[in-house]
Write an enzyme that holds these catalytic residues in place. Structure first.
Site, PDB file in Angstrom:
ATOM      1  N   GLN A  98       0.930  -1.160   0.055  1.00 19.31           N
ATOM      2  CA  GLN A  98      -0.189  -0.118  -0.168  1.00 19.31           C
ATOM      3  C   GLN A  98       0.747   1.216   0.011  1.00 19.31           C
ATOM      4  O   GLN A  98       1.842   1.435   0.706  1.00 19.31           O
ATOM      5  CB  GLN A  98      -1.017   0.211   1.221  1.00 19.31           C
ATOM      6  N   SER A 136       0.675   6.897   2.664  1.00 21.91           N
ATOM      7  CA  SER A 136       1.235   7.485   3.625  1.00 21.91           C
ATOM      8  C   SER A 136       2.598   8.314   2.885  1.00 21.91           C
ATOM      9  O   SER A 136       3.184   7.591   2.288  1.00 21.91           O
ATOM     10  CB  SER A 136       1.625   6.714   4.854  1.00 21.91           C
ATOM     11  N   SER A 141       4.906  -1.669   4.136  1.00 15.75           N
ATOM     12  CA  SER A 141       5.467  -2.854   4.613  1.00 15.75           C
ATOM     13  C   SER A 141       5.304  -3.754   3.315  1.00 15.75           C
ATOM     14  O   SER A 141       4.483  -3.271   2.446  1.00 15.75           O
ATOM     15  CB  SER A 141       4.575  -3.530   5.412  1.00 15.75           C
ATOM     16  N   GLU A 150     -19.426  -6.445   4.474  1.00 16.26           N
ATOM     17  CA  GLU A 150     -18.296  -6.352   5.544  1.00 16.26           C
ATOM     18  C   GLU A 150     -18.053  -8.004   6.196  1.00 16.26           C
ATOM     19  O   GLU A 150     -18.831  -8.564   6.185  1.00 16.26           O
ATOM     20  CB  GLU A 150     -18.070  -5.638   6.608  1.00 16.26           C
TER      21      GLU A 150
END
Length: 687
Positions: A436, A439, A471, A554
């Site tokens: 991902q 950030s 990560s 979900e």
């Protein structure tokens, strides 16, 4: 959210609260300051509504309900501050298996004062009977056969007295010293009602009270205080709920759950009551405001039950004997339509060689049953949980999709058919790995301020900038990336969602060493990295919506029986540690870990019931972080000098302590999440 999850329980709680308010429960307490007789009607009033006998057998005039039914009513009565011996009378009816006594309680002719010490019998002096502790257990004595010496209590809603008795032969008895389970369970329910009232009053006040030209709820300090009250009150409620559920099971399960409730609920109610007065400020310190009445009730309730540290120590002993709270779910028959097929498919997959199981899980939809077909089953909560149960029974372990569990649902949500086919199935089969790329050094929790730019070029986009805290970026095949495609738009409006080939030219992945000494994260630098148009997910400048939404269906899951690595290690150390405070500290860690599991369980049950998400799921993240960080620190403390050795458990405890520091930062800092909880759950104004 209150103890009761079902519609019936919600209706019962509402009825009790409205009844108490209509009868002037708090007005009676205030009147009793000058006229003690004002509380006398409250001995029989609850029985007239059938509230004292909800869980008593129908044969004695009771309702034949469960202890959970009774707990729902007691919680509501606590919220409305019902005065007099209501709680103690209800408890006595459950303790003493005496048809005449129970019939009298049901019809309101018998009321009972009760306590765990003869010095502090709650309701004594205002009841027809008193339940007095003895060396063997408890005995129920008519008030006219006991010497009752009125005492003084900080709680203005209930009388208290010292009780002395003589010959008690032939009187109803209850075996077992200490606090009866019935008392712990229902007192915990009352504590939940107290905490919930205090939270509601504090939040309502913070929404309207103005200081320095704005509502005080907009100030971060007040918002965080209210969010912390929410965390504690939800924890209290979850523990009280489970204690009532476990009571019906009995045995060690009931003992474990009651100890969790006693360790959690009474301290929690006091904490929330104190913080309520803090939010109210000066008005909360006046006698005219009702908040002090709830603080008084909370502190007296805790004193009446005894040292919560002793309950925590008992909990550690129970856990050390191997007892854990089972997480079984009562589906009420809703699972039957899915069970047979789930059993057959899970057993088929379990019979395959381990190397073939992942592909079979992907093909069957059992790997991600909540995803839509053909990649999942579009399964609702009940079917998901049934599949989980049967895979576990068949010994099949699902592979961890890691970042793919976030990337693939976004592609399912906003991608084209070609994009879904290109990326989703290979994610399930393990052919591709994701990272991902959200950030940035200046955009962590505040992703809307990200600065990575994407500029139009022939056939796609050129991405330039820096990402951080990524990560597995060093080995990922693909990354999901947010970049700014319109520098002039509002912060949230100019962002686009890209899929990036991590082998593309211009990408530089640099390991970022963390405080653990390892390099699990990376910095990723982009220098005019080309991303083709077919790697844009959704609309240009529509990436923010994709970043913050997931599939409507979900994932739900059951909490396991384990309490977490650090807590389990602490339990293992119990017999080795000589420090007198160790059993209490370990017990408190166990209670907090169990509360996290209960919050998740209650959220799952709401899903099964078709209800929207409650506060539990948000609170579970905040409480869970505290649990894991604190328990890791406790394990280090208990190991003592062994921490300086290379023993396996010392190395594990060191690693857990250091690694868990990221939990209050990753996925949104604790402080940001408390802002979110204050605004989105409690409805406090933005700052």
């Amino acid at each position: 959210m209150p103890i009761g999850i079902s519609d019936d329980h919600s209706e019962l709680a509402t009825t009790v609260r409205k009844w108490a308010e209509s009868q002037g429960s708090i007005a009676a307490v205030r009147a009793a300051e000058t006229d003690p007789s004002a509380l006398e009607p409250w001995g029989a009033l609850p029985a007239e509504m059938g509230l004292t006998s909800i869980a008593l057998p129908e044969s004695v005039g009771g309702g034949g309900g469960s202890l959970l039914d009774q707990a729902v009513a007691v919680e509501a009565a606590g919220y409305a501050l019902v005065p007099g011996p209501f709680l103690t009378t209800v408890v006595a009816g459950l303790m003493y298996d005496d048809a005449e006594i129970r019939a009298g309680i049901a019809e309101g002719t018998i009321t009972v004062g009760l306590g765990v010490s003869p010095l502090g019998i709650i309701g004594a002096g205002a009841s027809t009977h008193v339940s007095v502790p003895t060396a063997e257990g408890h005995v129920l004595v008519p008030a006219d056969r006991a010497e009752i010496l009125p005492g003084e209590s900080v709680d203005l809603t209930r009388r208290v007295a010292e009780v002395r008795v003589g010959d008690v032969s032939g009187l109803p008895t209850y075996a077992g010293a200490g606090a009866p389970l019935e008392l712990v369970v229902l007192a915990a329910a009352e504590a939940s009602g107290i905490a919930r009232w205090c939270l509601d009053v504090a939040v309502d006040y913070a929404k309207v009270r103005e200081q320095f030209g704005k509502k005080i709820g907009a100030f971060q300090a007040v918002k965080h205080l209210c969010a912390e009250m929410l965390e504690v009150s939800e924890s209290v409620t979850a523990a009280a709920w489970d204690a009532a559920e476990a009571f019906e099971v009995g045995g060690e399960q009931a003992r474990f759950a009651a100890a969790v409730a006693a360790t959690t609920c009474f301290d929690g109610a006091v904490e929330v009551a104190k913080n309520c007065i803090q939010v109210l400020g000066g008005i909360g310190f006046t006698f005219e405001h009702d908040s002090h009445l709830y603080l008084r009730r909370a502190i007296a309730l805790r004193a009446a039950l005894g040292d919560t540290g002793a309950f925590a120590a008992e909990l550690s002993a129970v856990a050390a004997s191997g007892v854990r709270r089972s997480g079984d779910i009562d589906f009420g028959g809703l699972d039957e339509q899915f069970r047979a097929d789930a059993v057959a498919e899970a057993q088929r997959i379990g019979g395959l060689p381990e190397a073939e199981q992942r592909l079979a899980l992907a093909d069957s939809g059992f790997l991600t049953p909540h995803w839509p077909a053909p990649f999942g089953l579009g399964a609702g909560p009940v079917q998901q949980l049934v599949i989980d149960q049967e895979l576990e029974a068949a010994g099949v372990e699902r592979p961890d999709l890691v970042i793919g569990a976030w990337a693939a649902p976004t592609i399912l949500e906003g991608g084209t058919d070609e994009q879904r086919e290109r990326w989703v199935r290979p994610t399930l089969t393990g052919e591709i790995t994701w990272c991902q790329l959200f950030s940035e050094p200046g955009a962590g929790s505040d992703l809307a301020s990200l600065r990575m730019k994407a500029e139009r070029t022939d056939g796609g986009w050129l991405l330039t900038g820096q990402k951080v805290w990524n990560s597995i970026a060093e080995r990922a095949d693909w990354g999901v990336c947010l970049a700014r495609t319109d520098a002039e738009a509002k912060p949230h409006a100019g962002i686009t969602y890209f899929v990036v080939d991590m082998k593309a030219a211009g990408i530089d992945v640099r390991p970022l060493r963390e405080l653990t000494g390892e390099a699990l994260f990376n910095e990723v630098f982009f220098d005019n990295v080309f991303v083709p148009d077919d790697c844009v997910i959704g609309e240009i400048n529509g990436g923010w919506r994709l970043a913050v939404t997931t599939l409507a269906n979900e994932r739900v899951a059951m909490a396991g029986s384990k309490l977490g690595e650090s807590v389990e290690l602490s339990i293992d150390l119990l017999d080795e540690v000589s420090a007198p405070s160790a059993p209490e500290k370990i017990g408190r860690a166990i209670a907090l870990a169990q509360v996290v599991k209960l919050l998740a369980m209650r959220s799952t049950l709401r899903s099964i019931a078709g209800q929207g998400p409650g506060a539990e799921s948000s609170v579970a993240k905040l409480v869970g972080v505290r649990n894991r960080q604190d328990s890791a620190e406790l394990a280090m403390e208990l190991l003592g000098p062994e921490m300086f050795t290379t023993s396996e458990r010392a190395l594990a405890a060191n690693d857990l302590f250091l690694r868990n520091r990221c939990l209050s930062i990753a996925g949104g800092t604790t402080q940001i999440l408390r802002n979110v909880a204050g605004e989105r759950i409690l409805g406090l104004p933005r700052g």
